[in-house]
Design a protein around this motif. Structure first.
Motif, short mmCIF file in Angstrom:
data_model
loop_
_atom_site.label_atom_id
_atom_site.label_comp_id
_atom_site.label_asym_id
_atom_site.label_seq_id
_atom_site.Cartn_x
_atom_site.Cartn_y
_atom_site.Cartn_z
N ILE A 1 7.56 4.67 -24.18
CA ILE A 1 7.26 4.60 -22.74
C ILE A 1 5.74 4.60 -22.59
CG2 ILE A 1 7.60 5.65 -20.49
CD1 ILE A 1 10.07 7.07 -21.69
N ARG A 2 5.18 3.41 -22.39
CA ARG A 2 3.72 3.27 -22.38
C ARG A 2 3.10 3.74 -21.07
NH1 ARG A 2 0.14 -1.35 -25.05
NH2 ARG A 2 -1.84 -0.91 -24.05
N GLU A 3 3.77 3.41 -19.95
CA GLU A 3 3.28 3.82 -18.64
C GLU A 3 4.45 4.20 -17.76
OE1 GLU A 3 -0.54 0.70 -18.31
OE2 GLU A 3 1.07 0.67 -16.81
N VAL A 4 4.18 5.11 -16.82
CA VAL A 4 5.17 5.47 -15.80
C VAL A 4 4.48 5.42 -14.44
CG1 VAL A 4 6.74 7.25 -14.95
CG2 VAL A 4 6.43 6.94 -17.42
N TRP A 5 5.15 4.79 -13.47
CA TRP A 5 4.63 4.65 -12.11
C TRP A 5 5.61 5.26 -11.12
CZ3 TRP A 5 0.18 1.58 -10.77
CH2 TRP A 5 -0.47 0.99 -11.87
N VAL A 6 5.09 5.95 -10.12
CA VAL A 6 5.91 6.48 -9.04
C VAL A 6 5.27 6.08 -7.71
CG1 VAL A 6 6.89 8.53 -7.96
CG2 VAL A 6 6.60 8.47 -10.44
N GLN A 7 6.06 5.40 -6.88
CA GLN A 7 5.59 4.99 -5.55
C GLN A 7 4.25 4.23 -5.64
OE1 GLN A 7 7.81 6.30 -3.11
NE2 GLN A 7 7.01 4.97 -1.52
N GLY A 8 4.13 3.38 -6.64
CA GLY A 8 2.94 2.55 -6.79
C GLY A 8 1.74 3.25 -7.41
N GLU A 9 1.91 4.47 -7.91
CA GLU A 9 0.81 5.20 -8.54
C GLU A 9 1.17 5.46 -10.00
OE1 GLU A 9 -1.97 5.91 -6.94
OE2 GLU A 9 -1.27 5.26 -4.97
N ALA B 1 13.83 -3.84 -6.87
CA ALA B 1 14.27 -4.79 -5.86
C ALA B 1 13.45 -4.59 -4.60
CB ALA B 1 15.76 -4.59 -5.55
N GLU B 2 13.40 -5.60 -3.77
CA GLU B 2 12.62 -5.53 -2.53
C GLU B 2 13.11 -4.40 -1.64
OE1 GLU B 2 12.82 -9.47 -0.92
OE2 GLU B 2 11.64 -10.34 -2.56
N GLY B 3 12.15 -3.64 -1.11
CA GLY B 3 12.47 -2.52 -0.24
C GLY B 3 12.62 -1.20 -0.97
N PHE B 4 12.53 -1.23 -2.30
CA PHE B 4 12.64 -0.01 -3.09
C PHE B 4 11.26 0.43 -3.56
CE2 PHE B 4 16.91 -1.39 -2.94
CZ PHE B 4 17.72 -0.31 -3.28
N ALA B 5 11.12 1.73 -3.81
CA ALA B 5 9.85 2.25 -4.31
C ALA B 5 9.55 1.67 -5.69
CB ALA B 5 9.91 3.78 -4.38
N TRP B 6 8.25 1.42 -5.92
CA TRP B 6 7.83 0.99 -7.26
C TRP B 6 7.77 2.22 -8.17
CZ3 TRP B 6 7.93 -2.97 -10.32
CH2 TRP B 6 7.12 -3.04 -11.46
N GLU C 1 0.82 -1.22 0.00
CA GLU C 1 0.00 0.00 0.00
C GLU C 1 0.85 1.27 0.00
OE1 GLU C 1 -3.13 0.44 -0.33
OE2 GLU C 1 -3.97 -1.58 -0.07
N GLU C 2 2.06 1.19 0.51
CA GLU C 2 2.93 2.37 0.54
C GLU C 2 3.67 2.58 -0.77
OE1 GLU C 2 2.95 0.07 3.29
OE2 GLU C 2 1.40 1.46 4.00
N GLY C 3 3.43 1.70 -1.75
CA GLY C 3 4.11 1.83 -3.04
C GLY C 3 5.51 1.26 -3.05
N ILE C 4 5.81 0.38 -2.10
CA ILE C 4 7.13 -0.24 -2.00
C ILE C 4 7.07 -1.66 -2.55
CG2 ILE C 4 8.96 -0.95 -0.40
CD1 ILE C 4 8.60 2.07 -0.64
N ILE C 5 8.14 -2.07 -3.22
CA ILE C 5 8.23 -3.45 -3.71
C ILE C 5 8.47 -4.36 -2.50
CG2 ILE C 5 9.46 -5.05 -5.22
CD1 ILE C 5 10.41 -2.54 -6.81
#
Length: 455
Positions: A441-449, A397-402, A33-37
């Motif tokens: 670049i079809r889509e861009v995501w920041v912090q899961g959004e 990688a795990e622990g990094f922002a999506w 939910e926080e946008g983290i992998i």
């Protein structure tokens, strides 16, 4: 089974080290939910199929289609936001003349908030469309329009690190464009820091205030010392220019009797969260000081080709343990694309190693061991940028922002030259890095959004 906010399935590329790229074929990326992998699940993992079965029909599951790949979002460590309005112009004059004839008159217009809104709104959208999920911005001397830039980053979903620029020296700055005086410059900077930190409390992806002396030639000693104290007091990031050109490098030595790096350090401006742009004229002692203090370099290869009078030996400073990321330097660099800047980083390094004067013998023509490969340029644009900012960004990688960009290599009318379904993944990665344009670049995501999409 644990529930995730989103699950993505696809093949991705991320830096394993400055020289190595991990090719993650058909992995699952589980985002909280926080946008983290929270998890990266390989196909051979025991619960891979169970996760896939559980999510594949859910609206929060996304499978990339044939020909689509995932890259980390790019991190641009040097953007002069107001200069977007002059990008692509006046690149044929020396730095000092460029600043005083073109750039300062433009930046002075940002006291007009309507004009600032128009330019900054367009710039942030353009950078997101180019895959830049995090940007380190110089704004202008105007506190209110600098705050406006931070608000625009917040509203559009970009992770913005924004600095109100300080230019207080009446002998070096034009009367029409400078801080009223040193005290005002420092008071405005502190108020800017407080207000951006207040804004950040409600921003998922983060916005950050940055202490920003433009460069030593534009600031008094009192201002530089005061800015170092403010950065320590509020634990902020710091940015400036360092040893960019013959003129700037020479000016600092004449005024202060030392290189930029040691002068900035004496003012308290080199620390773990400091990023210095260009740095073309660092010597071994300067680089050692950067490594010791945790100060990072923003490498701006396109801009350097126009204004820096040299090629920075990036490979040497990486080997010395200096943190380095990539910057577009809008508008000293004409392109908002870090794809373009990554390519130029490779080209410039090859020219430095091989040399450019054919009148010299080949063995005397260049600087040995200077070249970098596209793997390293990709690292600079992603993981290197995250490390330079001391933030958990830039890697899938795990622990990094999506923070991610979805690249479509099968774009109708823009297909990349991939003709073998079993082509080596690293070869595909290289084609993406060398050939991609914004339309891929079809889509861009920041912090899961999702912050950008292209039909």
């Amino acid at each position: 089974m644990k529930r995730y906010a989103q699950v993505f399935q696809g093949t991705a590329f991320t830096s394993k080290s400055p020289k190595e790229v991990d090719c993650l074929r058909e992995h699952l990326f589980c985002i909280n939910e926080e946008g983290i992998i929270e998890r990266v699940v390989a196909p051979e993992a025991a619960d891979y199929q169970a996760i896939l079965d559980d999510y594949r029909d859910e609206p929060n599951f996304q499978r990339l289609t044939q020909g689509q790949f995932i890259l980390p979002g790019f991190i641009d460590l040097h953007v002069h936001a107001p200069q977007w309005a002059q990008a692509g112009t006046a690149l044929d004059v020396p730095l000092y003349d460029w600043l005083h004839t073109h750039t300062f008159p433009l930046e002075s217009k940002f006291s007009d908030l309507e004009f600032a809104q128009e330019v900054y709104d367009d710039l942030v959208s353009a950078l997101l469309a180019n895959g830049t999920t995090t940007a380190l911005y110089f704004a202008t001397v105007h506190k209110e329009s600098s705050l406006l830039l931070a608000r625009i980053c917040a509203s559009k979903g970009q992770r913005g690190l924004v600095g109100k620029v300080v230019m207080d020296d009446p002998e070096q700055n034009p009367e029409y464009y400078r801080d009223a005086d040193t005290r005002t410059a420092l008071e405005d900077t502190e108020q800017f820091i407080i207000e951006v930190k207040r804004l950040a409390e409600s921003v998922k992806q983060g916005v950050y205030p940055v202490v920003t002396p433009r460069f030593i030639p534009s600031c008094t000693d009192e201002a530089l010392k005061g800015l170092g104290e403010l950065a320590a007091k509020h634990d902020t990031h710091i940015q400036s220019h360092c040893s960019e050109s013959d003129w700037a490098h020479g000016y600092v030595q004449e005024r202060l009797g030392k290189h930029d790096a040691f002068a900035l350090h004496d003012f308290g401006l080199l620390r773990e969260k400091s990023v210095m742009a260009h740095c073309n004229f660092l010597d071994e002692a300067d680089a050692a000081l950067f490594a010791e203090t945790g100060t990072a370099i923003s490498h701006c290869p396109i801009s350097n080709a126009y204004f820096a009078n040299s090629v920075i030996p990036i490979a040497r400073w990486l080997d010395k343990g200096v943190d380095i990321g990539l910057g577009s330097d809008i508008s000293g660099g004409f392109s908002p694309s870090l794809f373009d800047n990554a390519r130029q980083a490779v080209i410039s390094s090859r020219m430095l190693e091989d040399g450019v004067n054919p009148a010299l013998p080949a063995k005397q023509r260049g600087v040995p061991a200077s070249r970098i490969l596209i793997n390293e340029a990709f690292y600079l644009a992603t993981a290197g940028g995250g490390e330079s900012l001391s933030l958990p960004i830039g890697r899938l990688a795990e622990g990094f922002a999506w923070d991610a960009q979805m690249i479509d290599t099968a774009l109708p009318g823009g297909k990349l030259p991939i003709f073998d379904a079993n082509e080596d993944l690293h070869d595909i990665f290289q084609k993406i890095m060398y050939l991609s344009r914004p339309e891929h670049i079809r889509e861009v995501w920041v912090q899961g959004e999702k912050v950008h999409s292209r039909a």
